[in-house]
Design a protein around this motif. Structure first.
Motif, short mmCIF file in Angstrom:
data_model
loop_
_atom_site.label_atom_id
_atom_site.label_comp_id
_atom_site.label_asym_id
_atom_site.label_seq_id
_atom_site.Cartn_x
_atom_site.Cartn_y
_atom_site.Cartn_z
N LEU A 54 31.52 32.82 5.77
CA LEU A 54 30.99 31.52 5.32
C LEU A 54 31.61 31.01 4.02
CD1 LEU A 54 27.16 31.88 6.11
CD2 LEU A 54 28.95 30.81 7.49
N GLU A 55 31.93 31.92 3.09
CA GLU A 55 32.44 31.49 1.78
C GLU A 55 33.94 31.19 1.85
OE1 GLU A 55 31.04 30.82 -1.17
OE2 GLU A 55 29.09 31.03 -0.19
N GLN A 56 34.29 29.95 1.55
CA GLN A 56 35.67 29.50 1.67
C GLN A 56 36.61 30.29 0.76
OE1 GLN A 56 36.30 27.06 3.98
NE2 GLN A 56 38.49 27.37 3.69
N HIS A 57 36.17 30.57 -0.48
CA HIS A 57 37.07 31.23 -1.43
C HIS A 57 37.28 32.72 -1.10
CE1 HIS A 57 33.18 32.40 -3.16
NE2 HIS A 57 33.83 33.35 -3.81
N LEU A 58 36.54 33.25 -0.10
CA LEU A 58 36.75 34.63 0.34
C LEU A 58 37.66 34.70 1.56
CD1 LEU A 58 33.16 36.20 -0.02
CD2 LEU A 58 35.02 36.19 -1.67
N HIS A 59 38.22 33.56 1.97
CA HIS A 59 39.12 33.55 3.12
C HIS A 59 40.53 33.94 2.69
CE1 HIS A 59 36.35 30.65 5.59
NE2 HIS A 59 35.81 31.80 5.32
N THR A 60 40.66 35.20 2.29
CA THR A 60 41.95 35.76 1.88
C THR A 60 42.16 37.07 2.65
OG1 THR A 60 40.97 37.05 0.07
CG2 THR A 60 41.70 34.79 -0.45
N PRO A 61 43.40 37.57 2.72
CA PRO A 61 43.63 38.85 3.42
C PRO A 61 42.77 39.99 2.89
CG PRO A 61 45.71 37.75 3.04
CD PRO A 61 44.68 36.93 2.33
N MET A 62 42.61 40.07 1.56
CA MET A 62 41.82 41.16 0.97
C MET A 62 40.40 41.18 1.52
SD MET A 62 40.86 41.66 -3.04
CE MET A 62 39.42 42.61 -3.55
N TYR A 63 39.76 40.00 1.58
CA TYR A 63 38.38 39.94 2.05
C TYR A 63 38.29 39.96 3.57
CZ TYR A 63 37.09 39.26 -2.76
OH TYR A 63 36.91 39.46 -4.11
N THR A 64 39.36 39.60 4.25
CA THR A 64 39.40 39.77 5.70
C THR A 64 39.36 41.25 6.05
OG1 THR A 64 40.67 37.73 5.99
CG2 THR A 64 40.73 39.32 7.80
N LEU A 66 38.08 43.54 4.11
CA LEU A 66 36.75 43.99 3.72
C LEU A 66 35.71 43.64 4.78
CD1 LEU A 66 34.66 45.12 1.78
CD2 LEU A 66 34.69 42.93 0.55
N GLY A 67 35.78 42.42 5.32
CA GLY A 67 34.84 42.02 6.38
C GLY A 67 35.02 42.87 7.62
N THR A 68 36.27 43.16 7.97
CA THR A 68 36.54 44.02 9.13
C THR A 68 36.00 45.42 8.90
OG1 THR A 68 38.58 42.77 9.54
CG2 THR A 68 38.35 44.87 10.66
N LEU A 69 36.21 45.95 7.69
CA LEU A 69 35.70 47.28 7.36
C LEU A 69 34.17 47.32 7.46
CD1 LEU A 69 36.20 50.18 6.31
CD2 LEU A 69 36.02 49.26 3.98
N SER A 70 33.51 46.27 6.98
CA SER A 70 32.05 46.23 7.01
C SER A 70 31.52 46.17 8.45
CB SER A 70 31.54 45.02 6.23
OG SER A 70 31.83 45.15 4.85
N SER A 71 32.17 45.38 9.31
CA SER A 71 31.74 45.34 10.72
C SER A 71 31.99 46.69 11.38
CB SER A 71 32.48 44.23 11.46
OG SER A 71 33.87 44.48 11.52
N TRP A 141 48.73 35.55 6.70
CA TRP A 141 47.60 35.69 7.62
C TRP A 141 48.04 36.42 8.89
CZ3 TRP A 141 42.69 35.75 7.00
CH2 TRP A 141 42.10 35.01 5.96
N LYS A 142 49.26 36.13 9.35
CA LYS A 142 49.77 36.77 10.56
C LYS A 142 49.88 38.27 10.37
CE LYS A 142 53.67 36.75 13.78
NZ LYS A 142 54.99 36.17 14.11
N VAL A 143 50.44 38.70 9.23
CA VAL A 143 50.58 40.13 8.94
C VAL A 143 49.21 40.79 8.81
CG1 VAL A 143 51.39 41.82 7.23
CG2 VAL A 143 52.84 39.87 7.85
N CYS A 144 48.30 40.11 8.13
CA CYS A 144 46.94 40.63 7.94
C CYS A 144 46.26 40.88 9.28
CB CYS A 144 46.13 39.65 7.10
SG CYS A 144 44.37 40.05 6.95
N LEU A 145 46.30 39.89 10.17
CA LEU A 145 45.64 40.02 11.48
C LEU A 145 46.34 41.06 12.35
CD1 LEU A 145 44.86 36.26 12.23
CD2 LEU A 145 43.30 38.02 11.39
N GLN A 146 47.67 41.17 12.21
CA GLN A 146 48.40 42.19 12.96
C GLN A 146 47.99 43.60 12.52
OE1 GLN A 146 52.49 41.06 12.27
NE2 GLN A 146 52.62 39.92 14.19
#
Length: 306
Positions: A54-64, A66-71, A141-146
């Motif tokens: 939800l938070e726009q300023h957290l839409h970075t690879p680092m927090y992506t 983190l979100g994946t790790l939390s799920s 973003w591509k590298v992060c998602l890969q």
């Protein structure tokens, strides 16, 4: 004799999970403790996922990452704790053979995925601190998602390989698993067939999914710490260290307990100690993750306040 063997193979097979031991007076305290840990783990990790989305300023690879790790941590703890809670409530500690293999498969796939994901997160922090000018072009973003997709894919594949071989061995004698969940070594101890192939396969898989990511993460942090120590300004040094300290704490807790569990000999006096360390990396690490990141990360704390 042949008839008995045939009946043994065709009848539904169940395992008995010994858990932490036969301590009736501690069943209620263990149930309440496990329930609180599970609720805090699920709520805390889900909250971090929601914040990252939800938070726009957290839409970075680092927090992506983190979100994946939390799920991942939410699913990881859900493979063990609900079954453990049910056994505390009902007193039934049996689990079917299929249920046991399913629990092992999901647990091992989530554990392997976490190893690779922690390695990807350390690579992200390495680029951010050691290669700050190149970071936007290298960690796209591509590298992060890969990296996220590769972590999940490899974790699923290596777990499926070990589970496929493990499910083919024969179990005989008292099918009593001296653990609180279906783990590889306690199951292998019950085998009455040749386990050399599955042992070699598990060793190769352990090298690929535990040792390799661990060494990669270790080298990354050696480079990160060396780069931080070269920063002349104390304030900049502290800021650089604060960006990776939370991840370093989670990595240390996870790998130290994980390596102790699988390197500690499973002799009779050490089995209870083995269970305690297993409890740390399977149950307490998912609990610590949201607490560490929310308490030590300024941006996460600000998002929580909003």
């Amino acid at each position: 004799m042949e008839k008995n063997e045939e009946d043994n193979q065709t009848s539904p097979m169940k395992f008995l999970l010994l858990g932490m031991g036969n301590m009736p007076t501690l069943q209620v305290p263990f149930f309440l403790l496990s329930l609180i840990i599970y609720l805090v783990t699920v709520i805390g990790n889900t909250l971090i996922v929601v914040l990252v989305v939800l938070e726009q300023h957290l839409h970075t690879p680092m927090y992506t990452f983190l979100g994946t790790l939390s799920s991942l941590e939410t699913w990881y703890s859900s493979t063990i704790l609900p079954r453990l809670l049910a056994s505390f409530l009902t007193g039934d500690r049996t689990i079917s053979a299929h249920g046991c293999m399913a629990q092992f498969y999901f647990f091992s796939s989530f554990a392997a995925t976490e190893c690779y994901l922690l390695g990807a997160m350390s690579y992200d922090r390495y680029l951010a601190i050691c290669q700050p000018l190149l970071y936007p072009s290298l960690m796209t973003w591509k590298v992060c998602l890969q990296l996220v997709a590769a972590s999940w894919l490899v974790g699923i594949l290596v777990s499926a390989t070990v589970t496929a071989f493990l499910s083919q061995i024969n179990f005989c004698g008292p099918k009593t698993v001296d653990h609180f969940f279906c783990d590889f070594t306690p199951l292998l101890e019950l085998s009455c067939s040749d386990t050399s192939v599955v042992t070699v396969i598990s060793f190769i898989v352990s090298l690929l999914s535990i040792i390799f990511p661990f060494l990669f993460t270790l080298v990354s942090y050696v480079c990160i710490i060396a780069a931080i120590l070269r920063i002349p300004s104390g304030m900049r040094r502290q800021k650089a260290f604060s960006t990776c300290s939370s991840h370093l704490i989670v990595v240390t807790i996870f790998y130290v307990t994980l390596l102790i569990v699988y390197l500690l000999p499973r002799t009779a006096p050490l089995r209870q100690l083995n269970k305690v360390f297993s409890f740390f990396y399977t149950v307490l690490t998912p609990l610590v993750n949201p607490l560490v990141y929310s308490l030590r990360n300024r941006e996460v704390r600000e998002a929580l306040r909003k």
